[in-house]
Design a protein around this motif. Structure first.
Motif: not given
Length: 169
Positions: A47-51
């Motif tokens: 999730t962090f990487t996608n953001l």
């Protein structure tokens, strides 16, 4: 430390496998809602990487350097404001509670923070719900299903009920 006991907490574990908010099978479908958030908390490495890959920087990101229990090396961390916490799988430690609380207070300055968890960050969603401001939005991945987007204000009672079922050690 609070711990989930597989035998005693069967119903709670089943409840945790259901999304606590709206499930978006495709990350891109949630971008408009994410961008409209006043305060954004991200739990989980994917999730962090996608953001970050979409140039969206959460106020608070919580990672453990694992994606579906496989090592994950971040080259996208956008801040030097990194806090550390210890939290074994299936638990919520006092260290994690305190670190989340500290990070949320520090985020009030307008800077972004990342908590790097030694162990597992999956259950960090629950203390985030209980400690974050009510207008915060929390994002986390639902394994093999997509992205969950939840409003803190809609989940406080449910999060407390789940926490109350944990065993204190």
């Amino acid at each position: 430390m609070l711990r989930l006991d597989a035998e005693l907490n069967k119903d709670i574990i089943a409840e945790l496998k259901k999304p606590l908010g709206q499930l978006y099978p495709d990350f891109e479908d949630a971008i408009e809602r994410i961008k409209s958030s006043e305060f954004l908390i991200s739990v989980g490495d994917a999730t962090f990487t996608n953001l970050i890959n979409h140039d969206i920087y959460p106020n608070l990101g919580i990672i453990d350097n694992l994606v579906q229990r496989k090592n994950y090396d971040h080259d996208v961390i956008h801040t030097e404001n990194i806090l550390k916490a210890n939290n074994p799988a299936g638990t919520i430690t006092e260290d994690l509670w305190e670190t989340i609380g500290k990070a949320l207070r520090l985020c009030d300055s307008g800077e972004c923070y990342v908590i790097d968890v030694a162990g597992e960050e999956d259950l960090a969603v629950l203390p985030c719900i209980l400690m974050a401001r009510e207008d915060a939005t929390i994002l986390y991945g639902q394994p093999n299903e997509g992205l969950v987007v939840l409003n803190v204000s809609d989940n406080i009672i449910k999060a407390q009920k789940i926490i109350d079922a944990f065993i204190e050690e």
